[in-house]
Design an enzyme around this catalytic site. Sequence first.
Site, PDB file in Angstrom:
ATOM      1  N   LYS A   8       0.670  -1.229   0.092  1.00 48.11           N
ATOM      2  CA  LYS A   8      -0.043   0.127  -0.118  1.00 48.11           C
ATOM      3  C   LYS A   8       0.937   1.243  -0.189  1.00 48.11           C
ATOM      4  O   LYS A   8       2.104   1.454   0.539  1.00 48.11           O
ATOM      5  CB  LYS A   8      -0.949  -0.069   1.390  1.00 48.11           C
ATOM      6  CG  LYS A   8      -2.165  -1.008   0.917  1.00 48.11           C
ATOM      7  CD  LYS A   8      -3.201  -1.212   1.817  1.00 48.11           C
ATOM      8  CE  LYS A   8      -4.266  -2.171   1.543  1.00 48.11           C
ATOM      9  NZ  LYS A   8      -5.075  -2.523   2.468  1.00 48.11           N
ATOM     10  N   ARG A  58      -2.357 -10.250   5.251  1.00 46.00           N
ATOM     11  CA  ARG A  58      -3.078 -10.544   3.971  1.00 46.00           C
ATOM     12  C   ARG A  58      -1.926  -9.872   3.009  1.00 46.00           C
ATOM     13  O   ARG A  58      -1.601  -8.714   3.218  1.00 46.00           O
ATOM     14  CB  ARG A  58      -4.533  -9.730   3.778  1.00 46.00           C
ATOM     15  CG  ARG A  58      -4.962  -9.855   2.310  1.00 46.00           C
ATOM     16  CD  ARG A  58      -6.418  -9.057   2.303  1.00 46.00           C
ATOM     17  NE  ARG A  58      -6.918  -9.003   1.130  1.00 46.00           N
ATOM     18  CZ  ARG A  58      -6.599  -8.334  -0.028  1.00 46.00           C
ATOM     19  NH1 ARG A  58      -5.634  -7.239   0.203  1.00 46.00           N
ATOM     20  NH2 ARG A  58      -7.132  -8.265  -1.330  1.00 46.00           N
TER      21      ARG A  58
HETATM   22  N1  PMM Z   1      -7.204  -4.424   1.443  1.00 44.17           N
HETATM   23  C1  PMM Z   1      -7.413  -4.445  -0.021  1.00 44.17           C
HETATM   24  C2  PMM Z   1      -8.614  -5.698  -0.827  1.00 44.17           C
HETATM   25  N2  PMM Z   1      -9.117  -6.385   0.277  1.00 44.17           N
HETATM   26  N3  PMM Z   1      -9.080  -7.125   2.519  1.00 44.17           N
HETATM   27  C3  PMM Z   1      -8.980  -7.130   3.949  1.00 44.17           C
HETATM   28  N4  PMM Z   1      -9.581  -7.934   4.750  1.00 44.17           N
HETATM   29  N5  PMM Z   1      -8.206  -5.936   4.261  1.00 44.17           N
HETATM   30  C4  PMM Z   1      -7.384  -5.157   3.593  1.00 44.17           C
HETATM   31  O1  PMM Z   1      -6.557  -4.425   4.052  1.00 44.17           O
HETATM   32  C5  PMM Z   1      -7.930  -5.169   2.224  1.00 44.17           C
HETATM   33  C6  PMM Z   1      -8.926  -6.183   1.676  1.00 44.17           C
HETATM   34  C7  PMM Z   1      -6.883  -3.462  -1.124  1.00 44.17           C
HETATM   35  O2  PMM Z   1      -5.677  -4.013  -1.334  1.00 44.17           O
HETATM   36  P1  PMM Z   1      -5.474  -4.946  -3.062  1.00 44.17           P
HETATM   37  O3  PMM Z   1      -5.997  -4.126  -3.991  1.00 44.17           O
HETATM   38  O4  PMM Z   1      -3.942  -4.938  -3.018  1.00 44.17           O
HETATM   39  O5  PMM Z   1      -5.947  -6.396  -2.899  1.00 44.17           O
END
Ligand code: PMM
Length: 263
Positions: free
Chosen positions: A208, A244
């Site tokens: 991020k 994650r």
């Molecule tokens: N961040 C993204 C998408 N899904 N789910 C959870 N539980 N926590 C997060 O911080 C989160 C998520 C956005 O990131 P990406 O686009 O790299 O998947």
Amino acid sequence: MTLVMGIVNVTPDSFSDGGRYLDPDVALAHARSLRAQGADLLDIGGESTRPGAERVASRVEQQRVLPVVEALASEGAVVSIDTMNASTAAAAVRAGARLVNDVSGGLSDPEMLAAVAETDVDIALGHWRGPSSEMYARADYADVGREVAAELEERVGAAVAAGIAPTRIVLDPGIGFGKRGVQNWRTLNALPALGALGYRVLVGTSRKRFLADALGDDADLARRDLATAVTSVLAARAGVWAVRVHDVPTTRDALAVARAWEA
Ligand code: PMM
């Protein structure tokens, strides 16, 4: 021991890997390789939540994710479905998902909590202050750590009222969601207080923007993955249940080294 959740974005526009795995076969191959690298769970998403992203029809979302969920679950993988849509969550659970990961904490789709209550799977409730098109306008906090915990407790109340047992609930502070720069670091700093609420905690810092800010420039993915491994170790020390991540090996290795230190 902190678990590693591997990210599989079956989307054209996620911020760090958009478009790479839009073909379900390519997404499936990627998910299998994350599993072989040691991911304990696989989080499958078909709608980007990146700042400013457009919403996707749930039919399109399901076409993207369901074949991937079904194949992985049939191979014995523990699958999480990253969705804000109740119909997608329910279909993914029928296809074998064991966790519904709703970054909006059940706020985006008023049917979500009831749909999950009807199943026996777990739910991750993310801290969220509105859709990505407007989330930064709402990023005003006096004490972000305290407010995130309090707002997540309200979401727990709604989930329990809908019929979801507290033991099925995971809380996620929603790094990057309605939080700017330093607000993300303050939120991470308050992880012990969030854990003190008594629920499992999931944290997603992977690649991020705020990590690049800490590195002082627009760090490339390899450097963001290293930064993610560091935040994963610090989150593990704060007692989180799972992290994650996009790049499983760097975080796995970092967690293994931290465990050796502590042992
Ligand atoms: N961040 C993204 C998408 N899904 N789910 C959870 N539980 N926590 C997060 O911080 C989160 C998520 C956005 O990131 P990406 O686009 O790299 O998947």
